[in-house]
Design an enzyme around this catalytic site. Structure first.
Site, short mmCIF file in Angstrom:
data_model
loop_
_atom_site.label_atom_id
_atom_site.label_comp_id
_atom_site.label_asym_id
_atom_site.label_seq_id
_atom_site.Cartn_x
_atom_site.Cartn_y
_atom_site.Cartn_z
N ASP A 150 0.84 -1.20 0.00
CA ASP A 150 0.00 0.00 0.00
C ASP A 150 0.88 1.25 0.00
O ASP A 150 2.00 1.24 0.50
CB ASP A 150 -0.88 0.04 1.26
CG ASP A 150 -1.95 -1.04 1.25
OD1 ASP A 150 -2.18 -1.64 0.18
OD2 ASP A 150 -2.54 -1.29 2.31
N ARG A 151 0.33 2.31 -0.53
CA ARG A 151 1.07 3.57 -0.58
C ARG A 151 1.53 4.02 0.80
O ARG A 151 2.63 4.52 0.99
CB ARG A 151 0.18 4.65 -1.21
CG ARG A 151 0.86 6.00 -1.37
CD ARG A 151 -0.07 6.98 -2.04
NE ARG A 151 0.59 8.28 -2.24
CZ ARG A 151 0.00 9.34 -2.79
NH1 ARG A 151 -1.26 9.25 -3.20
NH2 ARG A 151 0.66 10.47 -2.93
#
EC number: 5.4.99.-
Length: 334
Positions: A150-151
């Site tokens: 995930d970012r």
């Protein structure tokens, strides 16, 4: 080996390719992105949706994984008329990635991905890890993401430097033979000891106009093993081993058992997040891919990424009960 038309004919002629063994297991959309260098993803998905790309004579979905010997038809594509001028990477990010290499050999590259940086471009993001690395390494013949983070998550991110390495890593991931361990700070005092959460997950559930992942019997199998590392009054540091690679798996499973992650704006507790920001100085999601271990070609590669100074500071403050100066909430450590 790949059979293809000369590069000069790319924009005006149909190309017919036979997939070589080293590309077996790769997703079709990723293969096309490399073959049609410079093509935006929107173009790739459009020619797939319209049936202009054919695999073994039939229509095909973007996520289809290729097999050795597959026959692929690629339609004429005038790239020069469809792409925008290349954008320049944001200042500082390329340098940060250059310094973030944890391990490198002829097959693999493992990075300590910073929080706040997506792994690839899309949805208003012009550059991700893969685009920045390709800009940093223009002579690299092959460089692909082996998995995703995930970012907001930091830590170990594996990239393949050869098609064969990519195929073997992805096969190992699907077989559950890659060990990925995370460190997560969760809300409250964890009194469950070692706990296995086996709860199926379904993604892209609309809730209040936002796409979410939720626990539901109709979802896909998802298994996470949590183990306490350090217990504090306000929060607990856990290690989390994921035996399946579902989107937001650790975040949703932790929230499901009543201990949402610190700094999680999507599945977390807003009051807890505010306290973590104002009292303990946490300015991001506390989820870190601490280590990855994988077998590749008869050898084992084990890599770990240390916690960032910011996350260590939060743990030190929790351990001593010493609140720090309030920091601006919602910012990454970038």
């Amino acid at each position: 080996m790949l059979q293809m038309m000369p590069p000069a004919a790319e924009s005006t002629m149909v190309r017919h390719l036979e997939i070589a063994p080293e590309y077996a297991g790769q997703r079709l959309d990723n293969f096309l992105l490399r073959e049609l260098k410079g093509a935006p993803k929107s173009l790739i998905y459009r020619i797939l949706r319209k049936g202009e790309v054919r695999l073994n004579g039939g229509r095909v979905q973007p996520d289809r994984r290729l097999s050795a010997g597959d026959k692929l038809r690629i339609p004429p594509v005038r790239l020069g008329e469809r792409i925008q001028p290349p954008l320049r990477p944001p200042p500082g990010w390329a340098e940060r990635l250059r310094d973030a290499v944890l391990h490198e050999d002829r097959e693999l590259l493992v990075l300590d991905k910073p929080a706040g940086l997506a792994v690839h471009k899309g949805s208003g993001i012009d550059f991700g890890v893969i685009e920045l690395l390709r800009a940093l390494r223009p002579d690299e013949p092959f460089l692909e993401l082996a998995h995703r983070l995930d970012r907001e998550t930091s830590g170990c991110l594996v990239l393949a430097r050869t098609p064969e390495a990519l195929r073997r890593i992805q096969e190992a991931l699907r077989a559950g033979l890659v060990e990925k361990r995370y460190l997560a700070l969760v809300c409250g005092y964890w009194n469950h000891g070692k706990r296995e959460v086996n709860a199926p997950l379904r993604r892209n559930v609309l809730r209040g106009g936002e796409r979410m992942v939720e626990v539901t019997a109709e979802g896909k199998t998802a298994l996470t093993r949590f183990q306490p590392v350090s217990l504090f009054k306000a929060a607990s540091l856990l290690s989390a081993d994921i035996l399946t690679g579902r989107t937001h798996q650790i975040r949703v499973h932790a929230a499901h058992v009543g201990h949402p992650l610190a700094g999680d704006e999507k599945y977390g507790d807003s009051a807890f997040n505010l306290a973590m920001a104002e009292r303990w100085g946490l300015r991001r999601l506390f989820l870190h891919a601490h280590s990855v271990t994988l077998a590749l070609g008869g050898r084992e590669v084990a890599v770990s990424a240390p916690l960032s100074p910011e996350l260590k500071m939060v743990l030190d403050r929790l351990a001593t009960g010493t609140a720090g100066p309030a920091g601006p909430a919602g910012q990454g450590d970038n």
